[in-house]
Scaffold this motif. Structure first.
Motif, PDB file in Angstrom:
ATOM      1  N   THR A 219       0.827  -1.202   0.000  1.00 48.94           N
ATOM      2  CA  THR A 219       0.000   0.000   0.000  1.00 48.94           C
ATOM      3  C   THR A 219       0.862   1.252   0.000  1.00 48.94           C
ATOM      4  O   THR A 219       0.631   2.203  -0.763  1.00 48.94           O
ATOM      5  CB  THR A 219      -0.931   0.009   1.223  1.00 48.94           C
ATOM      6  OG1 THR A 219      -1.755  -1.158   1.198  1.00 48.94           O
ATOM      7  CG2 THR A 219      -1.810   1.243   1.226  1.00 48.94           C
ATOM      8  N   LYS A 220       1.879   1.265   0.844  1.00 52.25           N
ATOM      9  CA  LYS A 220       2.768   2.431   0.912  1.00 52.25           C
ATOM     10  C   LYS A 220       3.591   2.577  -0.358  1.00 52.25           C
ATOM     11  O   LYS A 220       3.794   3.691  -0.851  1.00 52.25           O
ATOM     12  CB  LYS A 220       3.688   2.296   2.125  1.00 52.25           C
ATOM     13  CG  LYS A 220       4.558   3.521   2.378  1.00 52.25           C
ATOM     14  CD  LYS A 220       5.330   3.397   3.683  1.00 52.25           C
ATOM     15  CE  LYS A 220       6.191   4.638   3.930  1.00 52.25           C
ATOM     16  NZ  LYS A 220       6.925   4.556   5.212  1.00 52.25           N
ATOM     17  N   LYS A 222       2.763   1.717  -3.341  1.00 57.55           N
ATOM     18  CA  LYS A 222       1.905   2.238  -4.402  1.00 57.55           C
ATOM     19  C   LYS A 222       1.694   3.737  -4.240  1.00 57.55           C
ATOM     20  O   LYS A 222       1.686   4.492  -5.218  1.00 57.55           O
ATOM     21  CB  LYS A 222       0.558   1.514  -4.401  1.00 57.55           C
ATOM     22  CG  LYS A 222      -0.364   1.915  -5.553  1.00 57.55           C
ATOM     23  CD  LYS A 222      -1.646   1.119  -5.535  1.00 57.55           C
ATOM     24  CE  LYS A 222      -2.491   1.441  -6.771  1.00 57.55           C
ATOM     25  NZ  LYS A 222      -2.823   2.871  -6.888  1.00 57.55           N
ATOM     26  N   SER A 223       1.534   4.178  -2.987  1.00 58.12           N
ATOM     27  CA  SER A 223       1.365   5.611  -2.734  1.00 58.12           C
ATOM     28  C   SER A 223       2.599   6.395  -3.172  1.00 58.12           C
ATOM     29  O   SER A 223       2.489   7.449  -3.808  1.00 58.12           O
ATOM     30  CB  SER A 223       1.082   5.836  -1.241  1.00 58.12           C
ATOM     31  OG  SER A 223       1.008   7.210  -0.953  1.00 58.12           O
ATOM     32  N   ASP A 226       2.778   6.432  -7.034  1.00 55.58           N
ATOM     33  CA  ASP A 226       1.827   7.376  -7.632  1.00 55.58           C
ATOM     34  C   ASP A 226       2.324   8.812  -7.508  1.00 55.58           C
ATOM     35  O   ASP A 226       2.210   9.605  -8.461  1.00 55.58           O
ATOM     36  CB  ASP A 226       0.456   7.232  -6.958  1.00 55.58           C
ATOM     37  CG  ASP A 226      -0.221   5.916  -7.284  1.00 55.58           C
ATOM     38  OD1 ASP A 226       0.194   5.268  -8.271  1.00 55.58           O
ATOM     39  OD2 ASP A 226      -1.157   5.529  -6.551  1.00 55.58           O
ATOM     40  N   ALA A 227       2.874   9.153  -6.341  1.00 53.15           N
ATOM     41  CA  ALA A 227       3.390  10.514  -6.146  1.00 53.15           C
ATOM     42  C   ALA A 227       4.566  10.784  -7.074  1.00 53.15           C
ATOM     43  O   ALA A 227       4.677  11.872  -7.665  1.00 53.15           O
ATOM     44  CB  ALA A 227       3.796  10.709  -4.686  1.00 53.15           C
ATOM     45  N   ARG A 272       4.778  15.964  -1.945  1.00 47.94           N
ATOM     46  CA  ARG A 272       3.924  14.775  -1.842  1.00 47.94           C
ATOM     47  C   ARG A 272       4.760  13.504  -1.846  1.00 47.94           C
ATOM     48  O   ARG A 272       4.440  12.527  -1.170  1.00 47.94           O
ATOM     49  CB  ARG A 272       2.902  14.752  -2.978  1.00 47.94           C
ATOM     50  CG  ARG A 272       1.776  15.763  -2.809  1.00 47.94           C
ATOM     51  CD  ARG A 272       0.594  15.433  -3.716  1.00 47.94           C
ATOM     52  NE  ARG A 272       0.940  15.475  -5.124  1.00 47.94           N
ATOM     53  CZ  ARG A 272       0.896  16.572  -5.868  1.00 47.94           C
ATOM     54  NH1 ARG A 272       0.535  17.736  -5.319  1.00 47.94           N
ATOM     55  NH2 ARG A 272       1.217  16.533  -7.140  1.00 47.94           N
ATOM     56  N   ALA A 276       4.798  10.937   1.194  1.00 50.37           N
ATOM     57  CA  ALA A 276       4.454   9.526   1.012  1.00 50.37           C
ATOM     58  C   ALA A 276       5.513   8.616   1.607  1.00 50.37           C
ATOM     59  O   ALA A 276       5.201   7.570   2.185  1.00 50.37           O
ATOM     60  CB  ALA A 276       4.283   9.227  -0.484  1.00 50.37           C
ATOM     61  N   SER A 279       5.153   8.790   5.404  1.00 50.25           N
ATOM     62  CA  SER A 279       3.824   8.519   5.947  1.00 50.25           C
ATOM     63  C   SER A 279       3.765   7.145   6.595  1.00 50.25           C
ATOM     64  O   SER A 279       4.594   6.272   6.351  1.00 50.25           O
ATOM     65  CB  SER A 279       2.779   8.596   4.837  1.00 50.25           C
ATOM     66  OG  SER A 279       2.915   7.491   3.971  1.00 50.25           O
ATOM     67  N   ASP A 281       0.568   5.686   6.478  1.00 53.83           N
ATOM     68  CA  ASP A 281      -0.756   5.270   6.025  1.00 53.83           C
ATOM     69  C   ASP A 281      -0.824   3.766   5.825  1.00 53.83           C
ATOM     70  O   ASP A 281      -1.843   3.135   6.060  1.00 53.83           O
ATOM     71  CB  ASP A 281      -1.114   5.976   4.706  1.00 53.83           C
ATOM     72  CG  ASP A 281      -1.346   7.459   4.933  1.00 53.83           C
ATOM     73  OD1 ASP A 281      -1.541   7.832   6.105  1.00 53.83           O
ATOM     74  OD2 ASP A 281      -1.332   8.214   3.949  1.00 53.83           O
ATOM     75  N   SER A 285      -3.502  -0.259   6.818  1.00 55.50           N
ATOM     76  CA  SER A 285      -4.042  -1.224   5.867  1.00 55.50           C
ATOM     77  C   SER A 285      -4.107  -2.602   6.510  1.00 55.50           C
ATOM     78  O   SER A 285      -3.255  -2.977   7.297  1.00 55.50           O
ATOM     79  CB  SER A 285      -3.170  -1.272   4.609  1.00 55.50           C
ATOM     80  OG  SER A 285      -3.103  -0.003   4.007  1.00 55.50           O
TER      81      SER A 285
END
Length: 591
Positions: A219-220, A222-223, A226-227, A272, A276, A279, A281, A285
């Motif tokens: 998950t991280k 991918k974040s 994307d950034a 960003r 990321a 983070s 985040d 998950s």
């Protein structure tokens, strides 16, 4: 081993117990194949539930188990990586529609057209692809947000537990078959993993990565990706800006923040990326234990237009072919073991309905599972109840035991997958390598190589079938011949032997001496057969040559379809209908 399977008798008790056993063994494999596909483990589990339940009820082979498989996973991984998981679900739905159409069209019997050499190349290539996919489980996120391979103590522990998992799966069946070996290995390695990870200080990564760790890491990652992709777009749009180029070099490649000032948009994008990386985040998950929901309630709907169809159509076709090939191969094996006959066309429809439903509820698609089907029949599962029980139990595990699933170490899953690879690969093909005909050997290598390098299983099989057909045609092009003699009336009779089709047309034409033949010529097709339009045109052309020479041609023992298509030869072609045999094809009821 097949005789041992046949000793099992079908009953409600055996079906229920074997279904529970299969459900326990399905959990780790469904999660592992989900990681192969690049999607959440929960998607793999829900896929296994829908596929197993619906194919057990609607499919054509009682006792066969379906679920999320590696064959389908290696196809969709590029779709998910390139376009996002939102495009996966309509692809699976379209795949199901194609499979239903094939079943209704009674095309399930086409599996007979796949040569054994293609089958060998298919399973060998699939085994290699699944094995290579496990390398991703040996990676972790570095401080700068890049995925790097494990090293040091963590790598050593990972390798040791992978080896222990494989050893348990290999040796436990020799001691007891009371519990599936893969399940015993998962439980054992999980307990070791929990004990090892308890000694890790809070805030530090686990020594042994678990399913939950891998999900949070992905998950991280991918974040961050994307950034960085957004930043790359901005820097490319400002490629004449020296500051932008510097930012692109420092952020896109290294993933670190930069103090270089640039446009506000680029500066925001670089922030960003840094956010990321820093983070947490991914820590939030996990695997939820809720009931499956329609995919458009949790994911954005992709636009239903021609562009979307252009993207998903090739993947849907490949999924359809791969799924049906593996399912029909498994059906044939279970038929042999149980000494019963499944219904191939009904199985195609069942797989289609299952994949449509799976796609609607956010699944990754799947097909029949050879390993789980063998576990089922080995445990006594013969009826549809075994598949229904396995699916319902799997859903119950997800709803109430999700936190425990997250504790499964990746080392155990990798070990299970490596054993799947070992069991899938046809090691006997290596021993047969020098004994096989050169053409079959080349076809096997071609299919396996295409599968490994292109990750396109269906195209690999189709390519292998085409090459095998061309080799067959070339080898039989010179198998046509004729014995000639004169009868008591002075007519010359040509007794043909061998197939007449496009590749043998040239040899066919060279057999006849139109200039020196008598005025009356007979061609007897009793020992041959005309297979295609090229053969019919060759016969027609020969008739025209005899007409031009003022001679008469008789054709005997032609099939009815050949006589119908030769009507344009008129009075020059005389067919002895009374001696013509009737040809039949295999009944579709066999499928």
């Amino acid at each position: 081993m097949l005789n041992f399977f046949r000793q099992q008798s079908g009953s409600i008790k055996n079906d229920v117990l074997s279904g529970v056993t299969v459900a326990l063994a399905l959990v780790p494999e469904a999660i592992a194949f989900a990681f192969v596909a690049g999607v959440s483990p929960l998607i793999g589990l829900y896929s296994a539930f829908f596929l197993g339940l619906i194919t057990a009820v609607v499919g054509g082979r009682p006792g066969m188990i379906s679920g999320a498989t590696g064959a389908m996973a290696v196809v969709v991984v590029s779709l998910v990586a390139t376009y996002g998981v939102e495009y996966l679900f309509p692809t699976v739905i379209l795949c199901g529609l194609f499979q239903i159409a094939i079943g209704i069209g009674r095309l399930g019997k086409l599996i007979r057209m796949v040569p054994h050499s293609v089958m060998l190349g298919f399973v060998n290539g699939l085994a290699i692809v699944i094995g290579l996919a496990q390398l991703g489980s040996f990676k972790t996120l570095s401080d700068d947000g890049n995925l790097v391979f494990l090293s040091g103590t963590r790598l050593g522990l990972m390798l040791a537990l992978v080896a222990l998992t494989m050893a348990i799966i290999a040796w436990l069946p020799k001691l007891t078959k009371a519990i599936p070996a893969s399940l015993a290995a998962i439980l054992t390695i999980t307990m070791i993993s929990i004990a090892v990870n308890r000694g890790v200080e809070p805030g530090q990564p686990n020594m042994l990565a678990t399913v939950g760790d891998m999900l949070r890491t992905n998950t991280k990652a991918k974040s961050i990706a994307d950034a960085r992709a957004d930043l790359a777009v901005l820097t490319n749009e400002n490629e004449n800006d020296d500051d932008a180029l510097a930012l692109n070099a420092s952020l896109v490649s290294a993933g670190a923040a930069s103090s270089i000032e640039s446009t506000p948009e680029i500066k925001a994008a670089s922030d960003r990326v840094a956010a990321a990386i820093a983070s947490t985040d991914g820590e939030e998950s996990g695997i939820s234990g809720g009931l499956p929901r329609l995919f458009f309630l949790d994911f954005d709907m992709v636009p239903m237009n021609f562009e979307t169809l252009r993207i998903i159509l090739p993947f849907a076709v490949v999924l359809c072919g791969v799924g049906l090939i593996e399912s029909l191969m498994t059906l044939t094996l279970i038929d042999e073991i149980t000494e019963t006959r499944g219904q191939g066309n009904r199985e195609c429809i069942g797989q289609g309905v299952a994949n449509m439903t799976c796609g609607l509820f956010g699944g990754m698609g799947g097909c029949a599972m050879i390993g789980q089907s063998l576990i089922n029949v080995n445990s006594g599962g013969r009826g549809r109840l075994s598949g229904v029980t396995a699916s319902i139990c799997l859903l119950l595990f997800v709803l109430f035991l999700a936190p425990w699933i997250e504790q499964i170490p990746m080392a155990a899953l990798v070990g299970v997958m490596f054993m799947v690879v070992i069991g899938t690969f046809e090691w006997a093909s290596l021993k047969m390598f020098r004994r096989m005909p050169t053409s079959d050997m080349l076809v096997m290598v071609l299919v396996a190589g295409y599968t490994v390098f292109m990750h396109d299983l269906a195209t690999a099989v189709i390519l292998g079938v085409i090459v095998s057909a061309l080799v067959f045609a070339w080898q039989h092009a010179t198998h046509i011949g004729a014995d000639s003699k004169l009868n008591e009336f002075g007519s010359k009779i040509y007794q043909l032997h061998g197939p007449l089709f496009f590749a043998s047309v040239t040899s066919f034409k060279e057999m006849f001496d139109v200039a020196n033949d008598p005025d009356d010529v007979v061609i007897d097709f009793y020992y041959t057969r005309v297979y295609d339009q090229s053969g019919l045109e060759a016969i027609n052309g020969l008739a025209e040559k005899y007409q031009a020479a003022g001679k008469r041609l008789h054709l005997t023992h032609l099939s009815a379809e050949c006589r119908e298509l030769l009507d344009n030869a008129g009075d020059l072609v005389e067919i002895n209908v009374s001696e013509d045999p009737q040809y039949h094809i295999a009944s579709d009821r066999l499928a």
